[in-house]
Design a protein around this motif. Sequence first.
Motif, PDB file in Angstrom:
ATOM      1  N   ILE B 252      52.216  -7.082  63.042  1.00 40.24           N
ATOM      2  CA  ILE B 252      51.214  -7.911  62.892  1.00 40.24           C
ATOM      3  C   ILE B 252      50.359  -7.344  61.829  1.00 40.24           C
ATOM      4  CG2 ILE B 252      51.488  -8.374  65.461  1.00 40.24           C
ATOM      5  CD1 ILE B 252      49.156  -6.487  65.933  1.00 40.24           C
ATOM      6  N   SER B 253      49.378  -8.626  61.594  1.00 37.76           N
ATOM      7  CA  SER B 253      48.337  -8.445  60.545  1.00 37.76           C
ATOM      8  C   SER B 253      47.068  -9.272  60.856  1.00 37.76           C
ATOM      9  CB  SER B 253      48.966  -9.074  59.148  1.00 37.76           C
ATOM     10  OG  SER B 253      49.506 -10.244  59.295  1.00 37.76           O
ATOM     11  N   PRO B 254      46.565  -8.933  62.018  1.00 35.16           N
ATOM     12  CA  PRO B 254      45.217  -9.802  62.459  1.00 35.16           C
ATOM     13  C   PRO B 254      44.150  -9.547  61.549  1.00 35.16           C
ATOM     14  CG  PRO B 254      45.435  -7.768  63.680  1.00 35.16           C
ATOM     15  CD  PRO B 254      46.736  -7.866  62.667  1.00 35.16           C
ATOM     16  N   THR B 255      43.290 -10.290  61.370  1.00 32.68           N
ATOM     17  CA  THR B 255      41.828  -9.805  60.583  1.00 32.68           C
ATOM     18  C   THR B 255      40.981  -8.477  61.074  1.00 32.68           C
ATOM     19  OG1 THR B 255      41.650 -12.244  60.781  1.00 32.68           O
ATOM     20  CG2 THR B 255      39.913 -11.122  60.029  1.00 32.68           C
ATOM     21  N   LEU B 256      41.237  -8.297  62.370  1.00 31.69           N
ATOM     22  CA  LEU B 256      40.626  -7.018  62.831  1.00 31.69           C
ATOM     23  C   LEU B 256      41.588  -6.513  63.875  1.00 31.69           C
ATOM     24  CD1 LEU B 256      38.020  -5.343  63.253  1.00 31.69           C
ATOM     25  CD2 LEU B 256      37.482  -6.828  65.203  1.00 31.69           C
ATOM     26  N   TYR B 257      41.714  -5.063  63.793  1.00 28.53           N
ATOM     27  CA  TYR B 257      42.714  -4.190  64.231  1.00 28.53           C
ATOM     28  C   TYR B 257      41.854  -3.210  64.896  1.00 28.53           C
ATOM     29  CZ  TYR B 257      46.844  -1.882  66.147  1.00 28.53           C
ATOM     30  OH  TYR B 257      47.717  -1.481  66.995  1.00 28.53           O
ATOM     31  N   VAL B 258      41.862  -3.114  66.339  1.00 24.08           N
ATOM     32  CA  VAL B 258      40.922  -1.803  66.756  1.00 24.08           C
ATOM     33  C   VAL B 258      42.019  -0.861  67.531  1.00 24.08           C
ATOM     34  CG1 VAL B 258      39.092  -1.108  68.111  1.00 24.08           C
ATOM     35  CG2 VAL B 258      38.915  -3.192  67.202  1.00 24.08           C
ATOM     36  N   ALA B 259      42.106   0.262  66.929  1.00 26.84           N
ATOM     37  CA  ALA B 259      43.157   1.300  67.559  1.00 26.84           C
ATOM     38  C   ALA B 259      42.041   2.433  68.323  1.00 26.84           C
ATOM     39  CB  ALA B 259      43.985   2.058  66.317  1.00 26.84           C
ATOM     40  N   VAL B 260      42.630   2.364  69.610  1.00 29.58           N
ATOM     41  CA  VAL B 260      41.581   3.181  70.582  1.00 29.58           C
ATOM     42  C   VAL B 260      42.640   4.298  70.992  1.00 29.58           C
ATOM     43  CG1 VAL B 260      40.308   3.338  72.823  1.00 29.58           C
ATOM     44  CG2 VAL B 260      40.455   1.350  71.334  1.00 29.58           C
ATOM     45  N   GLY B 261      42.410   5.643  70.976  1.00 28.00           N
ATOM     46  CA  GLY B 261      43.312   6.600  71.268  1.00 28.00           C
ATOM     47  C   GLY B 261      44.675   6.660  70.902  1.00 28.00           C
ATOM     48  N   ILE B 262      44.593   6.215  69.594  1.00 28.95           N
ATOM     49  CA  ILE B 262      46.144   6.189  68.931  1.00 28.95           C
ATOM     50  C   ILE B 262      46.018   7.213  67.750  1.00 28.95           C
ATOM     51  CG2 ILE B 262      47.591   4.736  67.612  1.00 28.95           C
ATOM     52  CD1 ILE B 262      47.210   2.550  69.553  1.00 28.95           C
ATOM     53  N   SER B 263      47.133   7.942  67.919  1.00 29.16           N
ATOM     54  CA  SER B 263      46.922   9.044  66.810  1.00 29.16           C
ATOM     55  C   SER B 263      47.341   8.528  65.264  1.00 29.16           C
ATOM     56  CB  SER B 263      47.969  10.212  66.923  1.00 29.16           C
ATOM     57  OG  SER B 263      49.251   9.688  67.199  1.00 29.16           O
ATOM     58  N   GLY B 264      48.273   7.407  65.136  1.00 27.24           N
ATOM     59  CA  GLY B 264      48.487   6.818  63.852  1.00 27.24           C
ATOM     60  C   GLY B 264      49.794   7.466  63.220  1.00 27.24           C
ATOM     61  N   ALA B 265      50.816   7.834  64.433  1.00 25.67           N
ATOM     62  CA  ALA B 265      52.066   7.942  63.776  1.00 25.67           C
ATOM     63  C   ALA B 265      52.707   6.982  62.730  1.00 25.67           C
ATOM     64  CB  ALA B 265      53.255   8.161  65.066  1.00 25.67           C
ATOM     65  N   ILE B 266      53.350   7.346  61.747  1.00 20.39           N
ATOM     66  CA  ILE B 266      53.942   6.242  60.864  1.00 20.39           C
ATOM     67  C   ILE B 266      54.677   5.150  61.597  1.00 20.39           C
ATOM     68  CG2 ILE B 266      56.111   7.857  60.469  1.00 20.39           C
ATOM     69  CD1 ILE B 266      54.484   5.548  57.920  1.00 20.39           C
TER      70      ILE B 266
END
Lengths: 249, 314
Positions: B252-266
């Motif tokens: 997805i490619s929203p205007t705003l993406y809020v990642a909460v408690g997500i480590s950021g794995a590839i």
Amino acid sequence: MQKIMVCVKRVIDYNVRVRVKPDGSGVVTEGVKMSINPFDEIALEEALRLREQGAATEVIAISLGPDDTQQQLRTALAMGADRAILVRHDAQADPATAAAAFMALVSKEGAELVLLGKQAIDDDACQTGQRLAALWDRPQASAASKIEVVGQSLRVTREVDAGLEVNEIDLPGVVTVDLRLNEPRYVKLPDIMKAKKKPLEVTDLAALGVEMDEPVTVLKWEPPPQRTKGIMVKDAAELVSALKQKGLV
Amino acid sequence: MSRILVIAEHAAGKLNPSTAKVVACARAIGGEVEVAVLAADGAAVAAQCATLEGVSRVLQVDHPANEHPLAAVLAPQVAALAAGAGHVLGPSTTFGRDLMPRVAALVKAPQLSEVMAVESPRRFRRPVYAGNAVVTVEVAEGRQVVCTVRTASFEAVGSAAASAPVDQRSVEFSPPAHTRFVSVSAAASDRPDLQTAARVVSGGRALGSAEKFQLIYSLADKLGAAVGASRAAVDAGYAPNELQVGQTGKIISPTLYVAVGISGAIQHVTGMKDSGVIVAINKDAEAPIFEIADYGLVGDLFALLPEIETLLAS
Ligand SMILES: Cc1cc2nc3c(=O)[nH]c(=O)nc-3n(C[C@H](O)[C@H](O)[C@H](O)COP(=O)(O)OP(=O)(O)OC[C@H]3O[C@@H](n4cnc5c(N)ncnc54)[C@H](O)[C@@H]3O)c2cc1C
């Protein structure tokens, strides 16, 4: 079911941070850990469970790849596959070639179910299973998260964008699997020893009568565009006011 | 001019927004764009396709077997419609991923998956290795090209001033009996759709339970945002599978993406790194998600989310 075939692809292990070579000719593979594509490992686990439940009698792991793919097929044998067949092919194969090779093996061996991952984590193509089903002129069920045997059919729950879709397919057929189908077993040392004695046959495309048709050339490999690191805000108030200022909330 | 055939995705009489993005890709290739609607009764969807900018013609193929989008049923019809077309395009959604390779095999064409950019009618760019690399590929002259289009990479076309003509087509085929639709869980929700929402709030493993995952829904509702999740959150049963963002979920490619408690794995990042602005909330200052976040906030989500909600209201 008599025979289940499971397609197993050799890929760079999913824990490796993949890097593009500086000359843009591919990705770095020297000294990099190689493994069974994680989706295929789940496919194999499912095949083994079906055999253990008595729904199938034989599980054959098959692969198209370079000679070193024997390592991954040995792992598949250690997990519990009864035998393995490698179609030796040194170049990175197109999904169309893979499907044609597997079709040749299916015809030769007479499998009733082919299980494989819904995608391979190297080319992320998501094609091989569906192509195989088309060549075979048999049903397909992609991205399975549950498989139940109902007589001569399978009831397959698929992960789709809307949620979960249930399809029923008559055998023989092809099922591609998603990550939530099962958790693959760990291989134990005695199994690795036993696997050394299991049959692993090596053949090639020519012997199977498969003609390659690969009209796609890769011109260039590049690292993806990088996002630049932004700013760290000190608290919630600073975050919310920054977002409000930008008109984002 | 060469023909480009776009396969429309739809459900319950409504065109899926992915189709307008696939049409954008078709226009970038350049040619006469035809959109095929395969349905039991496709009139309503065909009318929606006809208003998309750049569409020359809509092909409406009605057949009772087309009630549900089963690849084994649709592929032979698409293959028949594709005769003479230079390109055959579908969305890289679960619908397109299921259908298009079956079509490609039937028409004996190569397929390029997840096309993210068009350089020429023969030359395309696509991501591989979960987005860790991008390849530029070229298809030999004279060959038909099948593509699934990475919808997050294309802006939907607008609506046309005049509607394109709708042709009724019938395709000779005998629907296979070997594949049967049983059911689909229509997760009826009045929240924005994850794939098209302008704002998305996603939660990860850190939420800890389905009950606590409600914190994500609550913030999303305040923002008018869709809800997403990491694979870990879905595997643990905190959120349903259709909310997964990433390599094996939605891209997805929203205007705003809020990642909460997500480590950021590839595998997660590949599904959201094209977002406009990325916000990350994580208690670990070293979490990889901060490497790609425009705004990073280090702290305990259970304290921060209620605070953010209060601040948003003020
Ligand atoms: C083949 C394959 C495909 C995959 N596909 C996907 C995919 O499509 N999508 C996907 O998301 N993943 C995918 N994964 C999994 C991926 O590798 C990660 O395991 C997953 O994304 C991790 O999810 P997470 O960030 O929620 O959990 P974790 O990695 O466990 O991260 C949790 C984070 O929460 C933070 N945290 C904990 N408590 C708090 C708190 N109280 N407040 C604030 N922060 C806190 C921690 O610091 C940590 O950074 C895939 C993996 C494989 C092998």
